[in-house]
Design a protein around this motif. Structure first.
Motif, PDB file in Angstrom:
ATOM      1  N   ASP A   1      15.216  -7.677  -6.585  1.00 53.98           N
ATOM      2  CA  ASP A   1      15.019  -8.577  -7.720  1.00 53.98           C
ATOM      3  C   ASP A   1      14.552  -7.754  -8.914  1.00 53.98           C
ATOM      4  OD1 ASP A   1      15.754 -10.667  -6.049  1.00 53.98           O
ATOM      5  OD2 ASP A   1      13.705 -11.169  -5.504  1.00 53.98           O
ATOM      6  N   TRP A   2      13.398  -8.053  -9.455  1.00 53.89           N
ATOM      7  CA  TRP A   2      12.904  -7.359 -10.645  1.00 53.89           C
ATOM      8  C   TRP A   2      11.960  -6.215 -10.304  1.00 53.89           C
ATOM      9  CZ3 TRP A   2       7.648  -7.696 -10.439  1.00 53.89           C
ATOM     10  CH2 TRP A   2       7.124  -8.714  -9.613  1.00 53.89           C
ATOM     11  N   MET A   3      11.641  -6.051  -9.028  1.00 53.71           N
ATOM     12  CA  MET A   3      10.583  -5.117  -8.643  1.00 53.71           C
ATOM     13  C   MET A   3      11.125  -3.791  -8.117  1.00 53.71           C
ATOM     14  SD  MET A   3       7.429  -4.234  -8.217  1.00 53.71           S
ATOM     15  CE  MET A   3       6.610  -5.764  -8.672  1.00 53.71           C
ATOM     16  N   SER A   4      10.615  -2.699  -8.675  1.00 52.44           N
ATOM     17  CA  SER A   4      10.913  -1.363  -8.166  1.00 52.44           C
ATOM     18  C   SER A   4      10.038  -1.114  -6.941  1.00 52.44           C
ATOM     19  CB  SER A   4      10.630  -0.314  -9.242  1.00 52.44           C
ATOM     20  OG  SER A   4      10.830   0.991  -8.747  1.00 52.44           O
ATOM     21  N   ILE A   5      10.664  -0.751  -5.834  1.00 56.35           N
ATOM     22  CA  ILE A   5       9.960  -0.510  -4.575  1.00 56.35           C
ATOM     23  C   ILE A   5      10.339   0.879  -4.086  1.00 56.35           C
ATOM     24  CG2 ILE A   5       9.721  -1.251  -2.175  1.00 56.35           C
ATOM     25  CD1 ILE A   5      10.468  -4.095  -3.196  1.00 56.35           C
ATOM     26  N   HIS A   6       9.359   1.717  -3.833  1.00 58.08           N
ATOM     27  CA  HIS A   6       9.631   3.088  -3.427  1.00 58.08           C
ATOM     28  C   HIS A   6       9.452   3.259  -1.924  1.00 58.08           C
ATOM     29  CE1 HIS A   6       9.032   4.926  -7.694  1.00 58.08           C
ATOM     30  NE2 HIS A   6      10.059   4.106  -7.598  1.00 58.08           N
ATOM     31  N   LEU A   7      10.320   4.075  -1.362  1.00 56.96           N
ATOM     32  CA  LEU A   7      10.322   4.320   0.078  1.00 56.96           C
ATOM     33  C   LEU A   7      10.199   5.817   0.323  1.00 56.96           C
ATOM     34  CD1 LEU A   7      10.870   2.850   2.886  1.00 56.96           C
ATOM     35  CD2 LEU A   7      13.208   3.734   2.646  1.00 56.96           C
TER      36      LEU A   7
ATOM     37  N   HIS B   1       2.987   2.901  -1.469  1.00 57.68           N
ATOM     38  CA  HIS B   1       2.065   2.029  -2.226  1.00 57.68           C
ATOM     39  C   HIS B   1       2.592   0.598  -2.414  1.00 57.68           C
ATOM     40  CE1 HIS B   1       4.728   3.328  -5.495  1.00 57.68           C
ATOM     41  NE2 HIS B   1       4.334   4.579  -5.297  1.00 57.68           N
ATOM     42  N   PRO B   2       2.833  -0.116  -1.305  1.00 59.29           N
ATOM     43  CA  PRO B   2       3.429  -1.447  -1.415  1.00 59.29           C
ATOM     44  C   PRO B   2       2.439  -2.547  -1.773  1.00 59.29           C
ATOM     45  CG  PRO B   2       3.076  -0.927   0.886  1.00 59.29           C
ATOM     46  CD  PRO B   2       2.641   0.284   0.099  1.00 59.29           C
ATOM     47  N   GLY B   3       1.154  -2.199  -1.932  1.00 57.91           N
ATOM     48  CA  GLY B   3       0.160  -3.223  -2.235  1.00 57.91           C
ATOM     49  C   GLY B   3      -0.217  -3.303  -3.697  1.00 57.91           C
ATOM     50  N   THR B   4       0.667  -2.819  -4.572  1.00 57.34           N
ATOM     51  CA  THR B   4       0.407  -2.918  -6.003  1.00 57.34           C
ATOM     52  C   THR B   4       0.668  -4.344  -6.469  1.00 57.34           C
ATOM     53  OG1 THR B   4       2.676  -2.230  -6.467  1.00 57.34           O
ATOM     54  CG2 THR B   4       1.009  -0.516  -6.430  1.00 57.34           C
ATOM     55  N   ARG B   5       0.166  -4.683  -7.635  1.00 58.10           N
ATOM     56  CA  ARG B   5       0.344  -6.035  -8.170  1.00 58.10           C
ATOM     57  C   ARG B   5       1.833  -6.345  -8.332  1.00 58.10           C
ATOM     58  NH1 ARG B   5      -4.338  -4.215 -10.506  1.00 58.10           N
ATOM     59  NH2 ARG B   5      -6.124  -5.615 -10.326  1.00 58.10           N
TER      60      ARG B   5
ATOM     61  N   ALA C   1       4.246  -6.365  -6.094  1.00 57.77           N
ATOM     62  CA  ALA C   1       5.111  -5.902  -5.008  1.00 57.77           C
ATOM     63  C   ALA C   1       5.108  -6.873  -3.837  1.00 57.77           C
ATOM     64  CB  ALA C   1       4.684  -4.510  -4.549  1.00 57.77           C
ATOM     65  N   LEU C   2       3.933  -7.388  -3.489  1.00 61.40           N
ATOM     66  CA  LEU C   2       3.841  -8.254  -2.321  1.00 61.40           C
ATOM     67  C   LEU C   2       4.417  -9.644  -2.558  1.00 61.40           C
ATOM     68  CD1 LEU C   2       0.387  -7.255  -0.817  1.00 61.40           C
ATOM     69  CD2 LEU C   2       2.651  -6.833   0.120  1.00 61.40           C
ATOM     70  N   SER C   3       4.677  -9.986  -3.829  1.00 63.24           N
ATOM     71  CA  SER C   3       5.347 -11.260  -4.086  1.00 63.24           C
ATOM     72  C   SER C   3       6.834 -11.139  -3.804  1.00 63.24           C
ATOM     73  CB  SER C   3       5.132 -11.687  -5.543  1.00 63.24           C
ATOM     74  OG  SER C   3       5.722 -10.767  -6.441  1.00 63.24           O
ATOM     75  N   VAL C   4       7.341  -9.920  -3.771  1.00 63.50           N
ATOM     76  CA  VAL C   4       8.746  -9.658  -3.447  1.00 63.50           C
ATOM     77  C   VAL C   4       8.885  -9.318  -1.973  1.00 63.50           C
ATOM     78  CG1 VAL C   4      10.734  -8.186  -3.924  1.00 63.50           C
ATOM     79  CG2 VAL C   4       9.251  -8.910  -5.794  1.00 63.50           C
ATOM     80  N   LEU C   5       7.993  -8.474  -1.471  1.00 69.17           N
ATOM     81  CA  LEU C   5       8.022  -8.092  -0.067  1.00 69.17           C
ATOM     82  C   LEU C   5       7.092  -9.010   0.719  1.00 69.17           C
ATOM     83  CD1 LEU C   5       8.053  -4.195  -0.172  1.00 69.17           C
ATOM     84  CD2 LEU C   5       9.867  -5.709   0.625  1.00 69.17           C
TER      85      LEU C   5
ATOM     86  N   THR D   1      -4.000  -2.748  -4.532  1.00 70.24           N
ATOM     87  CA  THR D   1      -5.160  -3.590  -4.796  1.00 70.24           C
ATOM     88  C   THR D   1      -5.918  -3.853  -3.497  1.00 70.24           C
ATOM     89  OG1 THR D   1      -3.951  -5.654  -4.451  1.00 70.24           O
ATOM     90  CG2 THR D   1      -3.898  -4.710  -6.681  1.00 70.24           C
ATOM     91  N   GLU D   2      -7.180  -4.251  -3.610  1.00 68.07           N
ATOM     92  CA  GLU D   2      -7.967  -4.543  -2.418  1.00 68.07           C
ATOM     93  C   GLU D   2      -7.368  -5.720  -1.650  1.00 68.07           C
ATOM     94  OE1 GLU D   2     -10.365  -2.725  -1.076  1.00 68.07           O
ATOM     95  OE2 GLU D   2      -9.873  -1.312  -2.680  1.00 68.07           O
ATOM     96  N   SER D   3      -6.927  -6.747  -2.364  1.00 67.80           N
ATOM     97  CA  SER D   3      -6.293  -7.878  -1.686  1.00 67.80           C
ATOM     98  C   SER D   3      -4.976  -7.449  -1.052  1.00 67.80           C
ATOM     99  CB  SER D   3      -6.062  -9.030  -2.660  1.00 67.80           C
ATOM    100  OG  SER D   3      -5.191  -8.641  -3.718  1.00 67.80           O
ATOM    101  N   GLY D   4      -4.258  -6.554  -1.738  1.00 69.50           N
ATOM    102  CA  GLY D   4      -3.013  -6.028  -1.185  1.00 69.50           C
ATOM    103  C   GLY D   4      -3.252  -5.242   0.086  1.00 69.50           C
ATOM    104  N   LYS D   5      -4.308  -4.445   0.106  1.00 68.01           N
ATOM    105  CA  LYS D   5      -4.634  -3.666   1.304  1.00 68.01           C
ATOM    106  C   LYS D   5      -4.936  -4.577   2.484  1.00 68.01           C
ATOM    107  CE  LYS D   5      -6.601   0.329  -1.126  1.00 68.01           C
ATOM    108  NZ  LYS D   5      -7.860   1.083  -1.377  1.00 68.01           N
TER     109      LYS D   5
END
Length: 282
Positions: free
Chosen positions: A71-77, A191-195, A197-201, A225-229
């Motif tokens: 979608d609109w989110m860049s996700i790195h692997l 770093h998938p817990g950034t603001r 990212a988790l709304s997409v993943l 983020t702490e909530s993401g972690k």
């Protein structure tokens, strides 16, 4: 395996400020036992890093940070121990790098309407064969006096709200996980817990990646983020995913410091056991 273990760093082959050899020396000076070189969409720094590490006691894990998008989110692997000669992987990363280059040219042409900057300024910030991207544009803005440093350029002029940036081509993360596995590599979400990212993943999307061969989550990273972690830790437990920690070091290109986050040796042992495309350099 000697510790500490840092599994995410960049050289000037992509957007770091140090050569692969300088990166290796910095890792040694930082007291690392293991460092992974994971330049964006390129394995071009492996040979130099291997030569620099030879006989030093430092182990180098060859890897790459694969650009993907959903979608609109860049996700790195992060792909560890891939086969650098894998045809599909080489063709896809070439396509990504070419798209990055075109994107960079477009951004500079947009910037030039409002700022004193031209393409030659960006080229001056790169090395031969480097994966050209927005960090080099940021460095050019700094050199021209339009921003204090790279971070300020990203938070200011290059922030999407100003309309200069445009996206580049990148495959879906599901396709990228499959490609890394097909190349003998071990895929870990960076770093998938950034603001955002988790709304997409979400959980369903992550389950699809796990089924495709996702190995782990880079949980310990300064941008999560702490909530993401907390959410990622629950996902890791539910899906049996490994947890890694890394600095995402870029030399002077970011404030991130080597070994500020690290990976447990048993996780690295599993990565080495599963990776068949290449081997660690020591």
């Amino acid at each position: 395996m000697r510790q500490p273990i840092d599994l995410h760093t960049h050289s000037n082959v992509s957007d770091g400020t140090e050569t692969p050899a300088e990166l290796v020396r910095a890792a040694i000076d930082a007291g690392l036992g293991v460092v992974a070189i994971t330049d964006h969409d390129s394995t071009a720094g492996w040979e130099e890093a291997a030569a620099a590490a030879s006989g030093t006691g430092l182990t180098v894990i060859p890897g790459m940070e694969f650009s993907t998008r959903r979608d609109w989110m860049s996700i790195h692997l992060l792909g560890y121990l891939i086969d650098p000669e894998d045809v599909d992987l080489r063709e896809e990363t070439l396509r990504i790098r070419e798209s990055r280059l075109k994107r960079a040219e477009t951004i500079v042409s947009r910037l030039a309407a409002d700022f004193a900057i031209e393409w030659a300024d960006v080229v001056a910030q790169t090395t031969d064969g480097a994966t050209v991207g927005r960090p080099h544009i940021a460095d050019a803005l700094v050199a021209r006096g339009h921003a204090l440093d790279r971070s300020a350029a990203f938070e200011g002029i290059l922030h999407p709200r100003h309309g200069y940036s445009v996206p580049h081509y990148a495959p879906d993360p599901l396709e990228a996980v499959r490609m890394v596995r097909a190349a003998g590599g071990v895929p870990v979400l960076a770093h998938p817990g950034t603001r955002g990212a988790l709304s997409v993943l979400d959980e369903r999307s992550l389950a699809e990646l796990v089924d495709a061969g996702l190995f782990g989550l880079e949980l310990h990273h300064r941008e999560n983020t702490e909530s993401g972690k907390r959410k990622l830790a629950r996902f890791a437990e539910k899906f049996g995913l490994a947890v890694t920690g890394s600095s995402d070091y870029h030399g002077d290109g970011k404030p991130n410091r080597l070994a500020e986050n690290t990976t447990e040796p048993e996780v690295l042992e599993r990565i080495i056991a599963e990776g068949t495309g290449s081997a660690p350099f020591a």
